[in-house]
Design an enzyme around this catalytic site. Structure first.
Site, PDB file in Angstrom:
ATOM      1  N   SER A   1      -9.370   1.460   3.085  1.00 39.07           N
ATOM      2  CA  SER A   1      -8.564   2.279   2.198  1.00 39.07           C
ATOM      3  C   SER A   1      -7.509   1.474   1.449  1.00 39.07           C
ATOM      4  CB  SER A   1      -7.870   3.384   3.004  1.00 39.07           C
ATOM      5  OG  SER A   1      -7.005   2.830   3.995  1.00 39.07           O
TER       6      SER A   1
ATOM      7  N   SER B   1      -9.541  -0.941   7.389  1.00 40.16           N
ATOM      8  CA  SER B   1      -9.029  -0.991   6.023  1.00 40.16           C
ATOM      9  C   SER B   1      -8.298  -2.276   5.687  1.00 40.16           C
ATOM     10  CB  SER B   1      -8.083   0.197   5.779  1.00 40.16           C
ATOM     11  OG  SER B   1      -8.783   1.408   5.948  1.00 40.16           O
TER      12      SER B   1
ATOM     13  N   LYS C   1       0.840  -1.201   0.000  1.00 34.10           N
ATOM     14  CA  LYS C   1       0.000   0.000   0.000  1.00 34.10           C
ATOM     15  C   LYS C   1       0.873   1.248   0.000  1.00 34.10           C
ATOM     16  CE  LYS C   1      -3.844   1.922   2.762  1.00 34.10           C
ATOM     17  NZ  LYS C   1      -4.706   1.660   3.953  1.00 34.10           N
TER      18      LYS C   1
END
Length: 567
Positions: free
Chosen positions: A134, A158, A60
């Protein structure tokens, strides 16, 4: 398993086939990764042990990877770190290969996967639905079969919501176990690095390698000396009562009941509880003053870039509104959170975990656009409270509901990560792996502490974990002691011994101390040599107690001797 170079070629073929450019913010060139894979193969050929050799990892883009830009979902925020985040470095040191940096809800603010100037990340299974955020790009990279595992972050869910929306495993460890060095904060006290994988075993391997203190992380924690290495036997799991499941659709409630049935079918004791206090605590994250943590992280940057076309208006609105919050309100909400943590401890006392749905519904991008805050809140119904209350969680797939994937999450108190993994495995049908952590002391037991015997509960209540059934070396004899309940006495001899059946359990250092402190005479603990040559802690007895006792060595072990008495 294919060689690392072949795995790299297969991943880039899959990237081309999938044609999902929105997954990546930075994708490394195939030639560069192939060269690293070739080096890995040379290291393996030389005899080097690399537990993750050739494992492909997506990261990420709020987690640093050396020489790759970190954007946190905003081009204006970008910087290029010289060193990788500790979590990434530990995976690479174990032989993992980083494919690139994945898309995310800007500044990790959101559970939808649509709040990014790099494009909304479409769901891997149904492109008409959201991916969840996210950590959207990381989840999709695994779900599309590109990455073996992917790193996300989790503040409000997330690392779990995208897992549920893709039928993946999402591991959200106890806060502080995986260092946050090199991670852009979202709400720093409640952030953690997470793992997406297609099965529990792959996720656990990666998570185990990432855990451990880093002196550069002031919020880092290590496993306590009394860490539980397994749930009780039988395990006890709390589930929400009818009111706690009210946010679900009829189809989702039925899917949840099926997951509960998998636990009860495996012998788990299930009890309904009122999770109202947990859901109340969850509202503090965004509706309360704790959102000031997000402003502390990136508020100044967003204030300077509010009018930028790259700034997501929903993210900016949430974070910048916190600038007006008085410190007295933040202090009051922090005190309220302390109270909720006490309620959570009381609620979970006596349980090995709490099973909850991972999320609610699966909206379309249009539905999110029409009500961005409301849909996001609904998705976080069962996730927002977990980090606030210092809990660990393992999210796993649990079938389908209303035409979309459905997931459940096992939530445990801090450092109950392995119990969560074991209970989740009962739902997915996976065999448990080696304990997380691997700091347990191996203990050999021979009699009343064996599985199915009357004192086995003394081990399981301390969180001990069954490792294997085995035997000693041929250096021992066994006698039947005149105790209540009856126990065997193990004696090491210089000749005339025999291999005797036993079980090996792993127990925490503090658990072993508690066990030893309660050990009655004439029993003792000492070194025992097993058939494979290794030495573990094991039960013995005082030599004086064996005088005049019946020698039962010929039976090969305590259970066989007890069975002979019934003949």
């Amino acid at each position: 398993m294919p060689a690392p170079t072949e795995r790299v070629r297969a991943a880039y073929r899959r990237i081309t086939e999938a044609d999902r450019p929105e997954v990546w913010i930075t994708l490394r060139p195939e030639q560069e990764l192939s060269a690293e894979a070739e080096t890995l193969e040379e290291r393996l050929a030389s005899g080097e042990e690399l537990p993750l050799a050739g494992t492909l990892v997506a990261v990420k883009d709020n987690i640093d990877v050396a020489s790759l830009p970190t954007t946190a979902g905003h081009p204006g925020f970008a910087y290029t770190p010289e060193v990788s985040a500790t979590a990434v470095r530990r995976l690479v040191d174990a032989g993992a290969l980083v494919l690139g940096k994945t898309n995310l809800d800007q500044f990790a603010t959101g559970l939808v996967g649509t709040r990014s100037p790099y494009g909304a990340v479409r769901n891997a299974l149904d492109p008409t639905r959201i991916s969840g955020g996210s950590s959207s790009g990381s989840a999709v990279a695994v779900a599309l079969g590109i990455a073996d595992v992917a790193l996300g972050t989790d503040t409000a869910g997330s690392g779990r919501v995208p897992a549920a929306l893709h039928g993946l495993v999402g591991l959200k460890p106890t806060l502080g176990l995986v260092p946050k060095t090199g991670v852009v904060p979202a709400a720093e006290p409640y952030d953690c690095v997470t793992v997406f994988a297609r099965d529990l075993a792959a996720g656990q391997r990666a998570l185990k390698l990432m855990t451990g203190p880093d002196p550069r992380d002031p919020a880092g924690r290590d496993w306590p000396a009394d860490v539980r290495l397994a749930p009780r036997n039988p395990a006890r799991v709390a589930v929400p009562d009818a009111a706690g499941l009210a946010p679900l659709s009829d189809g989702e409630r039925e899917a949840f009941r099926t997951a509960v049935a998998a636990l009860t079918g495996a012998g788990v004791q299930v009890e309904e509880v009122d999770i109202g206090p947990l859901l109340e605590a969850a509202r503090l994250l965004y509706d309360g003053a704790l959102v000031a943590e997000r402003h502390a992280a990136v508020g100044t940057f967003l204030a300077e870039h509010r009018d930028s076309p790259d700034t997501d208006p929903t993210v900016a609105g949430i974070i910048l509104a916190a600038a007006e919050l008085p410190a007295t309100r933040l202090a009051a909400d922090q005190h309220r959170l302390t109270g909720y943590r006490a309620l959570a401890r009381e609620l979970l006392d006596g349980f090995d975990g709490l099973l909850v749905p991972t999320t609610v519904g699966h909206p379309t991008p249009a539905e999110v656009a029409a009500d961005p805050v409301g849909e996001n809140s609904r998705l976080g119904t069962y996730t927002n409270f977990v980090n606030l209350l210092d809990l660990a969680a393992v999210a796993v797939p649990a079938g389908t509901a209303d035409g979309h994937t459905f997931g459940v999450t096992v939530v445990t108190p801090a450092f109950g990560d392995q119990a969560a993994l074991d209970l989740a495995g009962l739902i997915t049908g996976e065999e448990p792996g080696r304990a997380l952590p691997d700091t347990g002391v191996e203990l050999a037991v021979f009699g009343a502490h064996l599985r199915g015997q009357p004192l086995n509960h003394q081990l399981t209540e301390l969180g001990a974990r069954f490792v294997e059934a085995t035997a000693t070396s041929e250096d021992y004899r066994m006698v039947a002691l005149a105790t209540t309940p009856p126990k065997p006495g193990l004696l090491r001899v210089n000749g005339g011994g025999s291999a005797l059946r036993c079980e090996v359990w792993s127990i925490s250092p503090a658990g072993l101390g508690t066990f030893l402190a309660a050990l009655p005479a004439p029993m003792s603990l000492g070194a025992v040599t097993l058939a494979d040559g290794r030495t573990v802690v094991g039960f013995g007895c005082e030599p004086a107690a064996a005088e005049g006792a019946e020698d039962i060595t010929r039976h090969g072990g305590w259970p066989a001797y007890r069975e002979s008495l019934r003949d």
